[in-house]
Design a protein around this motif. Structure first.
Motif, short mmCIF file in Angstrom:
data_model
loop_
_atom_site.label_atom_id
_atom_site.label_comp_id
_atom_site.label_asym_id
_atom_site.label_seq_id
_atom_site.Cartn_x
_atom_site.Cartn_y
_atom_site.Cartn_z
N GLY A 1 0.78 -1.23 0.00
CA GLY A 1 0.00 0.00 0.00
C GLY A 1 0.81 1.28 0.00
N LEU A 2 2.04 1.24 -0.51
CA LEU A 2 2.88 2.44 -0.60
C LEU A 2 3.11 2.76 -2.06
N ASP A 3 2.65 3.92 -2.48
CA ASP A 3 2.78 4.34 -3.87
C ASP A 3 4.27 4.49 -4.23
N PRO A 4 4.77 3.73 -5.20
CA PRO A 4 6.20 3.81 -5.53
C PRO A 4 6.64 5.21 -5.97
N VAL A 5 5.78 5.92 -6.68
CA VAL A 5 6.15 7.25 -7.14
C VAL A 5 6.41 8.19 -5.96
N ARG A 6 5.59 8.08 -4.93
CA ARG A 6 5.72 8.95 -3.77
C ARG A 6 6.77 8.47 -2.78
N PHE A 7 6.82 7.15 -2.58
CA PHE A 7 7.64 6.64 -1.48
C PHE A 7 9.04 6.17 -1.88
N ALA A 8 9.21 5.66 -3.10
CA ALA A 8 10.51 5.10 -3.47
C ALA A 8 11.66 6.09 -3.31
N PRO A 9 11.48 7.38 -3.63
CA PRO A 9 12.62 8.31 -3.49
C PRO A 9 12.86 8.78 -2.06
N ARG A 10 11.96 8.50 -1.14
CA ARG A 10 12.08 9.04 0.21
C ARG A 10 13.25 8.44 0.98
#
Length: 229
Positions: A121-130
């Motif tokens: 449930g973690l959007d890759p676009v939002r979370f992957a760069p964090r």
């Protein structure tokens, strides 16, 4: 179903104190088995034995029909363990989820990382760069689970995967567990205190107390009955 694990007369001791005593236990391939019971009952110890992180003090553990003693290190590549308090590398989310894949030289790392993040449930676009610093406690746990799901392991051992997660996050973990079994044939063993969640996700549930398995019809002090099928 074929037996994946077979334990016979297995005990484990720490500082001379017996913390686990399993006369016999079989876990079939492709199943989801729950481990319930109070703290100190032996759940985490059993998971560590199944993860080949420890060897028993006595008895025999068989994996795919063969004794594991002396082969534990080699077998760890087939098994992935999720501890009660998982930690992240001091890197980005993408680097964390993809680390095990890169070590193994896996193909399609980016696609597998994105799919694993989606599964929890973690959007890759939002979370992957964090950065790991930008995550809440619940997000850290879900990223750590995604890192293990990305490996598509033969066996996934989860120690309290929903502890400190909200209801929505716990439901996402439930779906991810089912997906791992359905898509990759993963065998799962999961410990937890949330009996309703375990009942919803597991094919069978075992109750441990003081290092031993309770009989199927035994009830604890809350009235909950253990069951093995």
């Amino acid at each position: 179903m074929d037996a994946l694990y077979e334990l016979e007369d297995v005990t484990q001791s720490y500082d001379g104190r017996v913390v686990l005593n399993i006369p016999r236990l079989t876990i079939a391939s492709g199943t989801i088995t729950g481990l319930a019971g109070p703290n100190g009952g032996g759940k985490s110890t059993l998971l560590r034995l199944l993860a080949f992180l420890e060897s028993p003090a006595s008895g025999v553990v068989r994996y795919r029909g063969e004794p594991t003693l002396g082969r534990e290190f080699a077998l760890r590549g087939e098994v992935t363990y999720f501890p009660q308090e998982p930690y992240l590398l001091k890197r980005s989310v993408r680097a964390n989820v993809g680390y095990g894949l890169s070590v193994r030289g896996a193909p399609d790392i980016r696609e597998r990382v994105d799919a694993a993040l989606d599964a929890v449930g973690l959007d890759p676009v939002r979370f992957a760069p964090r950065s790991w610093r930008q995550l809440s406690g619940g997000e850290v746990k879900r990223v750590a689970l995604a890192a293990r799901l990305a490996l598509r392991p033969r066996v996934l051992l989860l120690d309290e995967p929903t502890a400190n997660l909200d209801k929505n996050s716990a439901e996402l973990v439930r779906r991810a567990v089912f997906a791992a079994r359905e898509e990759y044939g993963t065998t799962l063993v999961i410990s937890g205190h949330d009996q309703r969640w375990l009942d919803a996700v597991c094919d069978s549930k075992l109750k441990l107390r003081e290092g031993g398995l309770l009989a199927p019809d035994a009830a604890d002090e809350t009235g909950w009955h253990g069951r093995t099928a």
